[in-house]
Design a protein around this motif. Sequence first.
Motif: not given
Length: 605
Positions: A447-458
Amino acid sequence: MKLLVPCALLALLQLSAAARLPADAQLTLGRQLLGEKDHKYKAGENVPLWASKVGPFTNPSETYEYYKLPYCQPKDGVKNKLLGMGELVEGNRLASTPYQLQFRSDRKREQVCEQLLDQEKLAKFRKAVQDDWYFQMYYDDLPVWGFIGKMEKLFKPGGVTEFKYYLFTHIDFDVKYNDDRVIEINISTDPQEAVDISEGITDTVKAKFTYSVKWTPTTTRFEQRLQRYERFPLNPVHLEIHWFSIINSCVTVLLLTGFLATILMRVLKADFIKYSKDDPAMDEEESGWKYVHGDVFRFPPYKNLFCSFVGTGTQLFYLALFIFGLALIGVFYPYNRGALYTALIVLYALTSCIAGFVASSYYKQMEGELWVRNILLTCFVFCGPFLCMFAFLNTVAIVYRSTAALPFGTIVIIVLIWSVVTIPLTVFGGIAGKNNRAEFFAPCRTNKYPREIPQLPWYRTTVPQMVMAGFLPFSAIYVELYYIFASVWGHKVYIIWSILAIVYVILIIVTAFITIALTYFQLAVEDHQWWWRSFLCGGSTGFFVYGYCFYYYISRSDMSGFMQTAFFFGYMLMVCFGFFLMLGTVGWRASLMFVRHIYRAIKCE
């Protein structure tokens, strides 16, 4: 999968056994490759005894020239033997001695010299005895060792402790021969003829240095004379226990890896079934690794450095394979004086074209434009830090006046090899990789623009993942690390190259599997930035190995002093950095194959 683990281990054992030649054939082939000749002597012919080095027994890197101590010198002056590059790197400096060991000529008691030891000479010998110094000599290319003296602790009334220092002045040489060849030599010192050099006794001590020689016939053949060092007390003992420990460790790790692979395959199978269904409601949910297909093949940041790491790691991987190949055919037999160091220097220079080709090829596939900078970075990404560390440690050795400091001529030769062979081959390989027409294969469009990465646990962040990734491969090599450390940083001799080759293969397999599993779990939570993560997770074993260095230094060794400590932690830092590059490359390549496979198996729109 249940049969895969034992079958794989059995195949590795069979390959290792097939690669091992008989001991006689290995020794003969090794000598042929090294250009050595069998020595033959006539009765009464002088066979020179060369003094190599002296130093504290607990600090194998802190070695000095033999005549740093005020020993008797030959009447015609000290002569130095011309040595090869590997011998000098190993710290050997062969100097002539006044001992006359004519072939098959017994000597009852010969006087070398009689010295009047003043306070300065006594202080040197006393310090050597206090620090448990030993000396190493070579007789017809056979190593032999002995101690400078002994120290006794005396307890006097009133709780007073007194130390007595004794200098060994008589040496018994026991030499065995078969026909016209030297087979074995042993040294023993006579405590009854030791001279008391304790402090405060007298200002000067008269010491008479003597020796005796005894020649004994033996039926051992010349080709078998080095086999005794395989049973030497300083070598790894209880070979059967060693084998059992390694096999037990490898089987355990392979079973865990197979268990993890089985779970991963079942999960993937369920994912393939789910993603192959044309269900609009499922598409609306959009969760899982399928839905990051438009970003998973997005090239990583700092791709110039990334490709240089991958190229250098690939070079080190093939370098290790070549070293194992030479070892399994018997080139590195015990005490062949620096052959391993010579092979490492030469093979590293010759394999540098691999680093240039791989780095430049991937850099072009990732649409990189600064290819000249990429080639130059590949030339220095490992050699640069290593040369800086070498310059520092060699300076320390020069300050200590140790034989660990390389002579200026040897440094010039190594620099010439690096500048005339390593760099040009890296450049030629880089140009060939740049002109390579292969293109990066990606089953999905980016894709032209990167997908947002969800908030992940530590625990799904980089550092915890690296800890999990490095623990399992480290557990596969933990047992063998002690023997390697005891050989490199001690006085044991590592000769069981077949075991090390098996452990190396297991390490590669386990690193690949654990990195693949962590890459899948990362993509399953829609974190598509797996490129650097897979490399860091694969190479994290290097951090565990460096952590083991602290444990070995504190608990398993008696090393002390600034020079020995600097050498140990300095050079092991470079070795672990090489581990990081090599295993990081293995982890990334395995993850790349896995990612390509799973995204090629589903339909991505």
